[in-house]
Design an enzyme around this catalytic site. Sequence first.
Site, PDB file in Angstrom:
ATOM      1  N   GLY A  13       0.830  -1.204   0.000  1.00  0.00           N
ATOM      2  CA  GLY A  13       0.000   0.000   0.000  1.00  0.00           C
ATOM      3  C   GLY A  13       0.859   1.246   0.000  1.00  0.00           C
ATOM      4  N   ALA A  14       1.956   1.182  -0.785  1.00  0.00           N
ATOM      5  CA  ALA A  14       2.928   2.286  -0.779  1.00  0.00           C
ATOM      6  C   ALA A  14       2.614   3.360  -1.823  1.00  0.00           C
ATOM      7  CB  ALA A  14       4.331   1.723  -1.009  1.00  0.00           C
ATOM      8  N   SER A  15       1.463   3.241  -2.498  1.00  0.00           N
ATOM      9  CA  SER A  15       1.161   4.231  -3.543  1.00  0.00           C
ATOM     10  C   SER A  15       0.417   5.440  -2.990  1.00  0.00           C
ATOM     11  CB  SER A  15       0.327   3.574  -4.650  1.00  0.00           C
ATOM     12  OG  SER A  15      -0.880   3.067  -4.111  1.00  0.00           O
ATOM     13  N   VAL A  64      -2.486  -7.529  -3.173  1.00  0.00           N
ATOM     14  CA  VAL A  64      -2.288  -8.383  -1.981  1.00  0.00           C
ATOM     15  C   VAL A  64      -3.322  -9.496  -1.883  1.00  0.00           C
ATOM     16  CG1 VAL A  64      -1.142  -6.555  -0.648  1.00  0.00           C
ATOM     17  CG2 VAL A  64      -3.617  -6.880  -0.402  1.00  0.00           C
ATOM     18  N   SER A 142      -6.426  -0.918  12.986  1.00  0.00           N
ATOM     19  CA  SER A 142      -7.106   0.366  13.195  1.00  0.00           C
ATOM     20  C   SER A 142      -7.682   0.428  14.601  1.00  0.00           C
ATOM     21  CB  SER A 142      -8.247   0.497  12.173  1.00  0.00           C
ATOM     22  OG  SER A 142      -9.087   1.576  12.506  1.00  0.00           O
ATOM     23  N   TYR A 155     -15.718  -2.889   7.654  1.00  0.00           N
ATOM     24  CA  TYR A 155     -14.367  -2.375   7.901  1.00  0.00           C
ATOM     25  C   TYR A 155     -13.968  -2.645   9.357  1.00  0.00           C
ATOM     26  CZ  TYR A 155     -10.399   0.823   8.291  1.00  0.00           C
ATOM     27  OH  TYR A 155      -9.149   1.358   8.523  1.00  0.00           O
ATOM     28  N   ALA A 157     -15.192  -4.830  11.364  1.00  0.00           N
ATOM     29  CA  ALA A 157     -15.073  -6.286  11.562  1.00  0.00           C
ATOM     30  C   ALA A 157     -13.758  -6.805  10.972  1.00  0.00           C
ATOM     31  CB  ALA A 157     -16.262  -6.995  10.916  1.00  0.00           C
ATOM     32  N   LYS A 159     -10.962  -5.129  10.656  1.00  0.00           N
ATOM     33  CA  LYS A 159      -9.834  -4.680  11.473  1.00  0.00           C
ATOM     34  C   LYS A 159      -9.806  -5.430  12.805  1.00  0.00           C
ATOM     35  CE  LYS A 159      -7.858  -1.849   8.611  1.00  0.00           C
ATOM     36  NZ  LYS A 159      -6.550  -2.207   8.041  1.00  0.00           N
TER      37      LYS A 159
HETATM   38  N1  LIG Z   1      -6.498   6.875   7.159  1.00  0.00           N
HETATM   39  C1  LIG Z   1      -6.982   6.499   8.314  1.00  0.00           C
HETATM   40  O1  LIG Z   1      -7.652   7.272   9.028  1.00  0.00           O
HETATM   41  C2  LIG Z   1      -6.735   5.108   8.829  1.00  0.00           C
HETATM   42  C3  LIG Z   1      -7.137   4.835  10.156  1.00  0.00           C
HETATM   43  C4  LIG Z   1      -6.908   3.563  10.646  1.00  0.00           C
HETATM   44  C5  LIG Z   1      -6.293   2.607   9.870  1.00  0.00           C
HETATM   45  N2  LIG Z   1      -5.931   2.909   8.595  1.00  0.00           N
HETATM   46  C6  LIG Z   1      -5.304   1.864   7.815  1.00  0.00           C
HETATM   47  O2  LIG Z   1      -4.080   2.325   7.296  1.00  0.00           O
HETATM   48  C7  LIG Z   1      -3.790   1.635   6.085  1.00  0.00           C
HETATM   49  C8  LIG Z   1      -3.433   2.655   5.004  1.00  0.00           C
HETATM   50  O3  LIG Z   1      -4.583   3.458   4.800  1.00  0.00           O
HETATM   51  P1  LIG Z   1      -4.499   4.908   4.132  1.00  0.00           P
HETATM   52  O4  LIG Z   1      -5.366   5.786   4.967  1.00  0.00           O
HETATM   53  O5  LIG Z   1      -3.112   5.279   3.857  1.00  0.00           O
HETATM   54  O6  LIG Z   1      -5.322   4.619   2.802  1.00  0.00           O
HETATM   55  P2  LIG Z   1      -5.044   4.994   1.265  1.00  0.00           P
HETATM   56  O7  LIG Z   1      -4.402   6.312   1.139  1.00  0.00           O
HETATM   57  O8  LIG Z   1      -6.354   4.757   0.598  1.00  0.00           O
HETATM   58  O9  LIG Z   1      -3.992   3.874   0.817  1.00  0.00           O
HETATM   59  C9  LIG Z   1      -4.361   2.540   0.734  1.00  0.00           C
HETATM   60  C10 LIG Z   1      -3.248   1.775   0.082  1.00  0.00           C
HETATM   61  O10 LIG Z   1      -3.647   0.388   0.004  1.00  0.00           O
HETATM   62  C11 LIG Z   1      -3.370  -0.071  -1.294  1.00  0.00           C
HETATM   63  N3  LIG Z   1      -4.288  -1.151  -1.698  1.00  0.00           N
HETATM   64  C12 LIG Z   1      -5.626  -1.148  -1.749  1.00  0.00           C
HETATM   65  N4  LIG Z   1      -6.085  -2.304  -2.254  1.00  0.00           N
HETATM   66  C13 LIG Z   1      -4.989  -3.059  -2.526  1.00  0.00           C
HETATM   67  C14 LIG Z   1      -4.784  -4.343  -3.073  1.00  0.00           C
HETATM   68  N5  LIG Z   1      -5.806  -5.123  -3.453  1.00  0.00           N
HETATM   69  N6  LIG Z   1      -3.509  -4.797  -3.223  1.00  0.00           N
HETATM   70  C15 LIG Z   1      -2.450  -4.022  -2.857  1.00  0.00           C
HETATM   71  N7  LIG Z   1      -2.574  -2.805  -2.328  1.00  0.00           N
HETATM   72  C16 LIG Z   1      -3.841  -2.327  -2.176  1.00  0.00           C
HETATM   73  C17 LIG Z   1      -3.528   1.139  -2.207  1.00  0.00           C
HETATM   74  O11 LIG Z   1      -2.728   0.976  -3.375  1.00  0.00           O
HETATM   75  P3  LIG Z   1      -3.264   0.624  -4.833  1.00  0.00           P
HETATM   76  O12 LIG Z   1      -4.653   1.155  -4.950  1.00  0.00           O
HETATM   77  O13 LIG Z   1      -2.273   1.269  -5.734  1.00  0.00           O
HETATM   78  O14 LIG Z   1      -3.188  -0.876  -4.889  1.00  0.00           O
HETATM   79  C18 LIG Z   1      -2.957   2.245  -1.328  1.00  0.00           C
HETATM   80  O15 LIG Z   1      -1.567   2.355  -1.522  1.00  0.00           O
HETATM   81  C19 LIG Z   1      -5.020   0.786   5.765  1.00  0.00           C
HETATM   82  O16 LIG Z   1      -4.828  -0.537   6.203  1.00  0.00           O
HETATM   83  C20 LIG Z   1      -6.102   1.441   6.588  1.00  0.00           C
HETATM   84  O17 LIG Z   1      -7.162   0.566   6.897  1.00  0.00           O
HETATM   85  C21 LIG Z   1      -6.119   4.132   8.058  1.00  0.00           C
END
Ligand SMILES: NC(=O)c1ccc[n+]([C@@H]2O[C@H](COP(=O)([O-])OP(=O)(O)OC[C@H]3O[C@@H](n4cnc5c(N)ncnc54)[C@H](OP(=O)(O)O)[C@@H]3O)[C@@H](O)[C@H]2O)c1
Length: 253
Positions: A13-15, A64, A142, A155, A157, A159
């Site tokens: 998820g590095a994009s 993934v 999360s 979501y 569930a 996490k």
């Molecule tokens: N932002 C928040 O408030 C928050 C809070 C709690 C937990 N989190 C957790 O933190 C993590 C990162 O979230 P974020 O907020 O940074 O979200 P984001 O900006 O939407 O990034 C999500 C990343 O996951 C990748 N991804 C999605 N589906 C994928 C797949 N099938 N295979 C490989 N990669 C995939 C996306 O890359 P591609 O689309 O290029 O594949 C993207 O790089 C997640 O696990 C999220 O649940 C976030």
Amino acid sequence: MYKLKNKSILITGASSGIGLELARRLAFENCNLALLARRKKVIEQEVRSFEKFATEIITIKCDVTKIDEVKDAIEEVKSKFGKIDVAILNSGISIPQNITNFKSRYAKEVFDVNVFGLFNFVEVLIPEMAANKDGIIVGVSSLADGRGFPQNGPYSASKAAASIYLESLRVELKKYNIKVITVKPGFVRTPMTDKNNFRMPFLIDVEQAADTIIKGIKNEKTLIQFPFSTSIGAKFLKIVPNFIFDFIAKSYR
Ligand SMILES: NC(=O)c1ccc[n+]([C@@H]2O[C@H](COP(=O)([O-])OP(=O)(O)OC[C@H]3O[C@@H](n4cnc5c(N)ncnc54)[C@H](OP(=O)(O)O)[C@@H]3O)[C@@H](O)[C@H]2O)c1
């Protein structure tokens, strides 16, 4: 204190969002970085601004949810860097749904990425790390894992499943000298939360989130939860009776 310098670090998820910011910050720690996501081109574009600081960066297209892509990605990292010291399993999705129009396929998508994506990496990474008797797995869950939040039940569930699984893994992998760190962020400003149309208490910037995660890895914590106010709030919500939780949760949506 764990030293990140010259370590090989894989990030899923590095994009975007937290994963991308972790990559940016880890580049300044002189690490070898393997950056994975489906949108490889987006990562390639983003790394231009910081690739000169990292020892080496490779970008890999990897969904993934597809075990073959996970196996290929790990092979590629091993052939390039020799081994993987730290795997930050951060890929995640959230698909909020109105309950009157609920589609189980969206819930399945959420579980496929947030839970089975984690399982896929564990299947491939563990034999490798166990053979080396070394490694750190950082699983991004999360603070939404403690109760069922309305409009986003799948979501929460997923996490909860991820957190519980990471906990069992942490205990099980001790004898192989593999450390497991669970990361539980509160609300972080990223493309994932940009689409939310409800109030997000104690929303923090992605830079702060990435800093806290890296500090936690260096300090060899088993649980990194932040920000403080949200983690206290989540603890409180976990123990209050249903009528209090229902009242609070309803007022936020
Ligand atoms: N932002 C928040 O408030 C928050 C809070 C709690 C937990 N989190 C957790 O933190 C993590 C990162 O979230 P974020 O907020 O940074 O979200 P984001 O900006 O939407 O990034 C999500 C990343 O996951 C990748 N991804 C999605 N589906 C994928 C797949 N099938 N295979 C490989 N990669 C995939 C996306 O890359 P591609 O689309 O290029 O594949 C993207 O790089 C997640 O696990 C999220 O649940 C976030």
